[in-house]
Design an enzyme around this catalytic site. Sequence first.
Site, PDB file in Angstrom:
ATOM      1  N   LEU A  20       0.699  -1.304  -0.021  1.00 51.71           N
ATOM      2  CA  LEU A  20      -0.012   0.161  -0.029  1.00 51.71           C
ATOM      3  C   LEU A  20       0.815   1.145  -0.008  1.00 51.71           C
ATOM      4  O   LEU A  20       0.696   2.438  -0.602  1.00 51.71           O
ATOM      5  CB  LEU A  20      -1.032   0.036   1.047  1.00 51.71           C
ATOM      6  CG  LEU A  20      -2.008   0.919   1.331  1.00 51.71           C
ATOM      7  CD1 LEU A  20      -2.939   0.846   0.029  1.00 51.71           C
ATOM      8  CD2 LEU A  20      -3.007   0.985   2.528  1.00 51.71           C
ATOM      9  N   THR A  38      10.126   7.098   3.024  1.00 55.39           N
ATOM     10  CA  THR A  38      11.390   6.419   3.773  1.00 55.39           C
ATOM     11  C   THR A  38      11.010   4.836   3.441  1.00 55.39           C
ATOM     12  O   THR A  38      10.110   4.439   3.280  1.00 55.39           O
ATOM     13  CB  THR A  38      11.261   6.734   5.296  1.00 55.39           C
ATOM     14  OG1 THR A  38       9.987   5.851   5.538  1.00 55.39           O
ATOM     15  CG2 THR A  38      10.817   8.070   5.643  1.00 55.39           C
ATOM     16  N   ASN A  91       2.938   4.277   7.752  1.00 56.63           N
ATOM     17  CA  ASN A  91       2.544   3.168   7.167  1.00 56.63           C
ATOM     18  C   ASN A  91       3.583   1.871   7.388  1.00 56.63           C
ATOM     19  O   ASN A  91       3.020   0.968   7.217  1.00 56.63           O
ATOM     20  CB  ASN A  91       2.549   3.490   5.622  1.00 56.63           C
ATOM     21  CG  ASN A  91       2.237   2.177   4.627  1.00 56.63           C
ATOM     22  OD1 ASN A  91       1.153   1.635   4.922  1.00 56.63           O
ATOM     23  ND2 ASN A  91       3.399   1.528   4.021  1.00 56.63           N
ATOM     24  N   SER A 142      -3.455   1.835   9.843  1.00 60.56           N
ATOM     25  CA  SER A 142      -3.645   0.695  11.161  1.00 60.56           C
ATOM     26  C   SER A 142      -3.847  -0.620  10.391  1.00 60.56           C
ATOM     27  O   SER A 142      -3.362  -0.970   9.329  1.00 60.56           O
ATOM     28  CB  SER A 142      -4.459   1.104  12.180  1.00 60.56           C
ATOM     29  OG  SER A 142      -4.792   0.097  13.085  1.00 60.56           O
ATOM     30  N   TYR A 156       0.694  -8.547  16.271  1.00 58.78           N
ATOM     31  CA  TYR A 156       0.425  -7.692  15.306  1.00 58.78           C
ATOM     32  C   TYR A 156      -0.766  -6.898  15.731  1.00 58.78           C
ATOM     33  O   TYR A 156      -0.660  -5.631  15.808  1.00 58.78           O
ATOM     34  CB  TYR A 156      -0.043  -8.307  13.990  1.00 58.78           C
ATOM     35  CG  TYR A 156      -0.358  -7.688  12.966  1.00 58.78           C
ATOM     36  CD1 TYR A 156       0.393  -6.828  12.257  1.00 58.78           C
ATOM     37  CD2 TYR A 156      -1.688  -7.378  12.440  1.00 58.78           C
ATOM     38  CE1 TYR A 156       0.270  -5.632  11.184  1.00 58.78           C
ATOM     39  CE2 TYR A 156      -2.150  -6.329  11.273  1.00 58.78           C
ATOM     40  CZ  TYR A 156      -0.990  -5.674  10.698  1.00 58.78           C
ATOM     41  OH  TYR A 156      -1.240  -4.848   9.879  1.00 58.78           O
ATOM     42  N   LYS A 160      -0.977  -2.705  16.489  1.00 54.13           N
ATOM     43  CA  LYS A 160      -1.806  -1.866  15.953  1.00 54.13           C
ATOM     44  C   LYS A 160      -3.096  -1.264  17.026  1.00 54.13           C
ATOM     45  O   LYS A 160      -3.601  -0.040  16.678  1.00 54.13           O
ATOM     46  CB  LYS A 160      -2.817  -2.807  14.875  1.00 54.13           C
ATOM     47  CG  LYS A 160      -2.043  -3.147  13.568  1.00 54.13           C
ATOM     48  CD  LYS A 160      -1.233  -1.849  12.975  1.00 54.13           C
ATOM     49  CE  LYS A 160      -0.359  -2.316  11.639  1.00 54.13           C
ATOM     50  NZ  LYS A 160       0.062  -0.948  11.110  1.00 54.13           N
TER      51      LYS A 160
END
Length: 292
Positions: A20, A38, A91, A142, A156, A160
């Site tokens: 994404l 980045t 991200n 998120s 994970y 988040k």
Amino acid sequence: MSIPDDRPATWFVTGTSRGLGLELAVQVLERGDNLAATTRSVERLASALAGRVDTAKLLALEVDLRDAAAVAGAVEQTTARFGALDVVVNNAGYGFLAAVEETSVDEVRDMLDVQVVGVWNVLRAALPVLRNQRSGHIVTVSSVLGLTAVPGWALYCAGKFAVEGISEALAGEVADFGVEVTIVEPGYFRTDFLTTDSLGLPAATSDGYPAIREMVQSHLELQGSQLGDPVKGAERIVAKVVDGGGPLRLILGSDSHAYATAKVEALQANLDDARDTAARTDHATLAEGVSA
């Protein structure tokens, strides 16, 4: 609108060499905006962008997001190169699929260093710029697993869930400075998120969790057939920033919407069940004052 309409906006986006983040980088550059991107590998980003888009307005930065000084330096390079900072997109991240018992202390620290500390480092570096100019937009990518948790995704989800809390609090802190915050909650998107290059697996597994092993295999086999389209996902993010306003959360994908709806319904059922009992722990005098 949270970005300028009289000049190209300047975006600072982390995790841009794939998925994404890469699609977002392409669309930002296609708009003619400036992009500080980045990545852990400038070479991989250059290869991914080659032939797709004009990179004249790209500042590619190889940054370890866990290093606060390096992140601060990247933000300084961005403002020095483009003279502005308008949109910050956190991200970068990766998945991790294992039972809680199987997840080592080092694996926990590695994940949270990237997914929580890294986000915080970017925010600390960027917020003084946005706050002083009294404008800007912060986007936190998120996941629907930042709203609900399922077996095997505990680590994970921990990361988040944390960035959801950070972002909710942040939205209230910066609203008076003209800075908007958006939390993006994608479902499963057709990126390489479920490949062994992106999906972390435990160093040691237990025979006691065959269902988790089956889940790992099914997720690896899902690669390439996920429901979400990353191009459309990036389009929605760009549109949200350009338009400004609207809800705090941007739900991406019908699967994400379904998972989130189920969580809300379960939470509502829990609240309904506790309606007559929750106040039993209140101090009697204070409770009477509240009810009055």
